[in-house]
Design a protein around this motif. Structure first.
Motif, PDB file in Angstrom:
ATOM      1  N   VAL A 177       2.158  40.584 -36.976  1.00 22.49           N
ATOM      2  CA  VAL A 177       2.329  41.820 -36.606  1.00 22.49           C
ATOM      3  C   VAL A 177       3.150  40.446 -35.187  1.00 22.49           C
ATOM      4  N   SER A 178       2.753  39.172 -35.248  1.00 23.14           N
ATOM      5  CA  SER A 178       2.641  38.131 -34.447  1.00 23.14           C
ATOM      6  C   SER A 178       4.399  37.626 -35.026  1.00 23.14           C
ATOM      7  N   LEU A 179       4.726  37.472 -36.191  1.00 19.52           N
ATOM      8  CA  LEU A 179       5.931  36.616 -36.558  1.00 19.52           C
ATOM      9  C   LEU A 179       6.929  38.149 -36.236  1.00 19.52           C
TER      10      LEU A 179
ATOM     11  N   LEU B 182      -2.717  39.986 -38.538  1.00 19.54           N
ATOM     12  CA  LEU B 182      -2.096  39.343 -37.350  1.00 19.54           C
ATOM     13  C   LEU B 182      -1.013  38.712 -37.467  1.00 19.54           C
ATOM     14  N   ILE B 183      -1.190  37.515 -38.410  1.00 17.24           N
ATOM     15  CA  ILE B 183       0.538  37.218 -38.814  1.00 17.24           C
ATOM     16  C   ILE B 183       1.404  38.205 -38.861  1.00 17.24           C
TER      17      ILE B 183
END
Length: 327
Positions: free
Chosen positions: A139-141, A136-137
């Motif tokens: 993909v998000s950053l 998730l980190i």
């Protein structure tokens, strides 16, 4: 097989012509390349002579036809900014971009696929939950933020790795490589992680989703009922049947790695094609920008052809279907 390849190549021709037309039309009327090349002090005679030499006094379609004819021969004219052949500039920068893309793709595959398999097989374990949180980190950053954070941590605070540049390189004919020097290898680490992190997390989540779906199918239950060991069920049957969608995504992402290395190369001042493109945009260097876009389109077309051919090796149903269809 040969007819299939020829058909795909014929389909690629209008795609390449469309990309060439769009890229040439997009940049043909942006800025004043004559003023960029001559500077501030020039006469009207010098301006007229340069316009004539560059062919800018010709109609749009004549310029475009000459551009396509030269591009087929690998000639994209002279850079307005550097007054050097564009093909020569791209040949100098291509090794840096391709080595960076290769390292990023290798990192994403070697780590992303095993992580996806593990999280699919052991989805309730604490390590799987950790991997999913990590994904998730990733993909998000945004890419530029990941690069800046890595530079801050490993280059500024710890001082372990360089924050910019390619390090020392070794010339092997026209190809320059950083794989043969220690400083070149160290310089590759941070940009490769930055460029490959998003692809790594995407591949991991895709493999996990496909594994979970395949493990619920009837043929997997039948394989278990036959008494096959878990290793044979998981890797001989389940993993193999997840490869078709994974190959599609991996192929497209490899093209994306090459095409969108622009941000990573800018953050790390990596001397590749992406940085050359960004520098050319600032001065409306039309030949370089058009050549870059056509090259990226060619990369995607080639990768799509390779992906389609890999389908035959992975999924025998495609070979059987085409055989019945008379192709």
């Amino acid at each position: 097989m040969f007819a299939f390849i020829v058909n795909r190549i014929l389909q690629a021709i209008p795609v390449m012509l469309t990309v060439a037309l769009i890229s040439f039309a997009m940049f043909a009327y942006v800025g004043d390349p004559v003023a960029i090349m001559l500077g501030q002090d020039f006469t009207e005679a010098q301006r007229a002579a340069l316009v004539r030499d560059l062919g800018l006094d010709q109609p749009f379609w004549v310029q475009f036809a000459e551009f396509v004819a030269n591009a087929v021969q690998g000639q994209f004219g002279l850079s307005y900014r550097l007054s050097r052949p564009v093909a020569e500039l791209i040949a100098e920068r291509a090794p840096a971009t391709l080595e960076l893309a290769f390292c990023a793709a290798t990192l994403a595959l070697l780590i992303g696929v095993p992580m996806g398999v593990y999280t699919g097989l052991y989805r309730n374990s604490w390590l799987s939950r950790f991997f999913l949180t990590f994904s998730l980190i990733g993909v998000s950053l945004p890419t530029f933020l990941i690069g800046i954070l890595l530079i801050l941590c490993f280059a500024v605070w710890l001082g372990w790795l360089p924050s910019f540049g390619r390090g020392d390189t070794v010339q092997l004919g026209w190809w320059s490589t950083g794989f043969l020097t220690w400083s070149g290898i160290k310089a590759l680490i941070l940009p490769s992680i930055t460029l490959g992190l998003f692809q790594l997390t995407l591949i991991m989540r895709l493999v996990r989703a496909e594994m979970l779906e395949v493990l619920r199918t009837d043929y997997i239950k039948f394989a278990r009922a036959r008494g096959l060991p878990n290793r044979a069920v998981h890797f001989g049957h389940a993993l193999k049947n997840t490869l078709v969608p994974v190959i599609t995504i991996v192929g497209l992402q490899l093209g994306a790695i090459i095409a969108f290395a622009i941000v990573t190369e800018t953050v790390f001042q990596w001397p590749g094609m992406g940085l050359l493109f960004i520098q050319s945009v600032g001065v409306a260097d039309i030949p370089v920008m058009s050549a870059y876009l056509m090259l990226i389109a060619l990369v995607f077309v080639t990768i799509n052809l390779i992906v389609d051919l890999l389908y035959y090796a992975v999924d025998p149903r495609l070979r059987i279907g085409r055989g019945k269809g008379g192709h």
